[in-house]
Motif scaffolding. Sequence first.
Motif, PDB file in Angstrom:
ATOM      1  N   GLY A 142       7.006  62.061  64.187  1.00 55.10           N
ATOM      2  CA  GLY A 142       6.481  60.714  63.943  1.00 55.10           C
ATOM      3  C   GLY A 142       7.484  59.869  63.183  1.00 55.10           C
ATOM      4  O   GLY A 142       7.673  58.678  63.467  1.00 55.10           O
ATOM      5  N   SER A 143       8.164  60.499  62.221  1.00 55.46           N
ATOM      6  CA  SER A 143       9.193  59.804  61.455  1.00 55.46           C
ATOM      7  C   SER A 143      10.331  59.345  62.350  1.00 55.46           C
ATOM      8  O   SER A 143      10.785  58.192  62.270  1.00 55.46           O
ATOM      9  CB  SER A 143       9.734  60.725  60.359  1.00 55.46           C
ATOM     10  N   MET A 144      10.802  60.240  63.225  1.00 56.75           N
ATOM     11  CA  MET A 144      11.932  59.902  64.094  1.00 56.75           C
ATOM     12  C   MET A 144      11.606  58.742  65.028  1.00 56.75           C
ATOM     13  O   MET A 144      12.440  57.865  65.262  1.00 56.75           O
ATOM     14  CB  MET A 144      12.368  61.130  64.894  1.00 56.75           C
ATOM     15  N   LEU A 145      10.393  58.742  65.560  1.00 57.82           N
ATOM     16  CA  LEU A 145       9.998  57.655  66.457  1.00 57.82           C
ATOM     17  C   LEU A 145       9.979  56.324  65.715  1.00 57.82           C
ATOM     18  O   LEU A 145      10.497  55.310  66.210  1.00 57.82           O
ATOM     19  CB  LEU A 145       8.618  57.942  67.056  1.00 57.82           C
ATOM     20  N   CYS A 146       9.398  56.315  64.510  1.00 53.96           N
ATOM     21  CA  CYS A 146       9.369  55.081  63.716  1.00 53.96           C
ATOM     22  C   CYS A 146      10.774  54.606  63.379  1.00 53.96           C
ATOM     23  O   CYS A 146      11.075  53.408  63.430  1.00 53.96           O
ATOM     24  CB  CYS A 146       8.578  55.308  62.424  1.00 53.96           C
ATOM     25  N   VAL A 147      11.643  55.553  63.022  1.00 54.78           N
ATOM     26  CA  VAL A 147      13.016  55.206  62.661  1.00 54.78           C
ATOM     27  C   VAL A 147      13.726  54.504  63.811  1.00 54.78           C
ATOM     28  O   VAL A 147      14.344  53.440  63.632  1.00 54.78           O
ATOM     29  CB  VAL A 147      13.807  56.467  62.248  1.00 54.78           C
ATOM     30  N   GLN A 148      13.638  55.067  65.004  1.00 56.96           N
ATOM     31  CA  GLN A 148      14.394  54.517  66.123  1.00 56.96           C
ATOM     32  C   GLN A 148      13.832  53.179  66.599  1.00 56.96           C
ATOM     33  O   GLN A 148      14.600  52.272  66.951  1.00 56.96           O
ATOM     34  CB  GLN A 148      14.438  55.527  67.279  1.00 56.96           C
ATOM     35  N   ALA A 174      23.474  60.319  67.292  1.00 58.16           N
ATOM     36  CA  ALA A 174      24.017  61.651  67.564  1.00 58.16           C
ATOM     37  C   ALA A 174      25.072  62.036  66.537  1.00 58.16           C
ATOM     38  O   ALA A 174      25.106  63.171  66.042  1.00 58.16           O
ATOM     39  CB  ALA A 174      24.603  61.699  68.971  1.00 58.16           C
ATOM     40  N   LEU A 175      25.953  61.099  66.197  1.00 56.39           N
ATOM     41  CA  LEU A 175      26.974  61.369  65.192  1.00 56.39           C
ATOM     42  C   LEU A 175      26.349  61.577  63.812  1.00 56.39           C
ATOM     43  O   LEU A 175      26.755  62.476  63.063  1.00 56.39           O
ATOM     44  CB  LEU A 175      27.980  60.214  65.143  1.00 56.39           C
ATOM     45  N   GLU A 176      25.358  60.776  63.490  1.00 61.64           N
ATOM     46  CA  GLU A 176      24.707  60.906  62.185  1.00 61.64           C
ATOM     47  C   GLU A 176      23.999  62.247  62.064  1.00 61.64           C
ATOM     48  O   GLU A 176      23.877  62.802  60.966  1.00 61.64           O
ATOM     49  CB  GLU A 176      23.706  59.764  61.984  1.00 61.64           C
ATOM     50  N   PHE A 177      23.552  62.792  63.196  1.00 61.96           N
ATOM     51  CA  PHE A 177      22.853  64.070  63.183  1.00 61.96           C
ATOM     52  C   PHE A 177      23.743  65.212  62.708  1.00 61.96           C
ATOM     53  O   PHE A 177      23.246  66.269  62.289  1.00 61.96           O
ATOM     54  CB  PHE A 177      22.314  64.387  64.582  1.00 61.96           C
ATOM     55  N   LEU A 178      25.058  65.055  62.703  1.00 63.64           N
ATOM     56  CA  LEU A 178      25.938  66.105  62.223  1.00 63.64           C
ATOM     57  C   LEU A 178      25.650  66.460  60.762  1.00 63.64           C
ATOM     58  O   LEU A 178      25.921  67.582  60.332  1.00 63.64           O
ATOM     59  CB  LEU A 178      27.402  65.682  62.388  1.00 63.64           C
ATOM     60  N   GLY A 179      25.071  65.524  60.010  1.00 60.27           N
ATOM     61  CA  GLY A 179      24.685  65.818  58.625  1.00 60.27           C
ATOM     62  C   GLY A 179      23.574  66.844  58.559  1.00 60.27           C
ATOM     63  O   GLY A 179      23.726  67.904  57.924  1.00 60.27           O
ATOM     64  N   PRO A 180      22.420  66.595  59.197  1.00 58.38           N
ATOM     65  CA  PRO A 180      21.368  67.608  59.248  1.00 58.38           C
ATOM     66  C   PRO A 180      21.822  68.910  59.887  1.00 58.38           C
ATOM     67  O   PRO A 180      21.394  69.993  59.487  1.00 58.38           O
ATOM     68  CB  PRO A 180      20.284  66.931  60.098  1.00 58.38           C
ATOM     69  N   LEU A 181      22.701  68.827  60.880  1.00 61.20           N
ATOM     70  CA  LEU A 181      23.212  70.042  61.517  1.00 61.20           C
ATOM     71  C   LEU A 181      23.973  70.890  60.501  1.00 61.20           C
ATOM     72  O   LEU A 181      23.830  72.119  60.462  1.00 61.20           O
ATOM     73  CB  LEU A 181      24.122  69.676  62.689  1.00 61.20           C
ATOM     74  N   THR A 202      17.765  71.121  61.775  1.00 56.49           N
ATOM     75  CA  THR A 202      17.906  71.353  63.207  1.00 56.49           C
ATOM     76  C   THR A 202      16.917  70.508  64.004  1.00 56.49           C
ATOM     77  O   THR A 202      17.239  69.977  65.068  1.00 56.49           O
ATOM     78  CB  THR A 202      17.712  72.840  63.536  1.00 56.49           C
ATOM     79  N   LEU A 203      15.694  70.381  63.494  1.00 59.60           N
ATOM     80  CA  LEU A 203      14.682  69.582  64.175  1.00 59.60           C
ATOM     81  C   LEU A 203      15.134  68.132  64.332  1.00 59.60           C
ATOM     82  O   LEU A 203      14.774  67.458  65.305  1.00 59.60           O
ATOM     83  CB  LEU A 203      13.366  69.636  63.392  1.00 59.60           C
ATOM     84  N   MET A 204      15.952  67.658  63.406  1.00 59.94           N
ATOM     85  CA  MET A 204      16.466  66.292  63.500  1.00 59.94           C
ATOM     86  C   MET A 204      17.378  66.093  64.713  1.00 59.94           C
ATOM     87  O   MET A 204      17.789  64.976  65.009  1.00 59.94           O
ATOM     88  CB  MET A 204      17.230  65.924  62.221  1.00 59.94           C
ATOM     89  N   SER A 205      17.679  67.220  65.407  1.00 61.60           N
ATOM     90  CA  SER A 205      18.461  67.092  66.635  1.00 61.60           C
ATOM     91  C   SER A 205      17.719  66.269  67.682  1.00 61.60           C
ATOM     92  O   SER A 205      18.324  65.765  68.634  1.00 61.60           O
ATOM     93  CB  SER A 205      18.779  68.474  67.214  1.00 61.60           C
TER      94      SER A 205
END
Length: 300
Positions: free
Chosen positions: A28-34, A111-118, A247-250
Amino acid sequence: MVAFNVVMAFEAVATTNSARSGTSMAMGSMLCVQVGLALSIGLIDQIGAEGAAWLRLVWAGVLLLIIVRPRPSVFTRTTFLTCVVLGIVTAAITLLFMAAVSRIPLGTASALEFLGPLGVAVIRGRGRNRFVWPGFAAAGVVLLTQPWAGAIDLIGVAYALTAAICWGCYILLTQRVGDGVEGINGLAVSMGVAGVFSTLVVGSSVIPRITPEILLFGIGLAILLPVIPFTLELLALRRLTAASFGTLMSLEPAFAMLVGFLVLAQAPGMTGVAGICLVVAAGIGAARSGARPPVLVDVT
């Protein structure tokens, strides 16, 4: 109050399966963010990338402080200082990422920002799956960004990668605040700090460009991003390990590409679709194995 009630509804989601409820909150957070980011892009031409970021942060800080009214008694000196640091990191993520999406496509920036959570997922993960799901996610990110194509704004990439470092720090700090501070009091303080910090950094150049119409639009935008998603992330991190949440933030780049296509007409190619499939697989794997033992909140 509507946003607060929505968040409390998510908090009331069945707690018998912490991984499932935490995953629902994260998605739900990811959808709101985008969606919020896609709507923010329209403001860049009027008040700049830094202005769009500042508007969201300031209104979010004001709204949360008014709604939550954090009590000093729920903080220790350590937890309060952690909230302050979290606020500064939150402001940095927002300012840097908005600067990135003003130069490169939303899906690529996410996608690039996701490297942090990864990175958090790899460092904090344990067991045989420590590298499996992050590996899937990393492969998906490569397909989404297509670094071999060469036609990409390097400054935009640098902004997104710096935001990635901040996002990794944000995950760890948010989990610590969620564990140490009752309710969403810590989030209210951190967002207040983010609003003040962003004002100190860019306020002098942004405020003269703000009109009453833009100011009012900022209220709704701040509720969509970051009030609701950041609250959901704090609640999710009480239910998921930092590694599994990372990882889920992928799934974030997949949400970004979908919203970019529907709202901004940024259509992905077949390589991008393959990347989405990989990051979705990684997100599902993280959700199934990422439950976190209950944590007692320290309110002493």
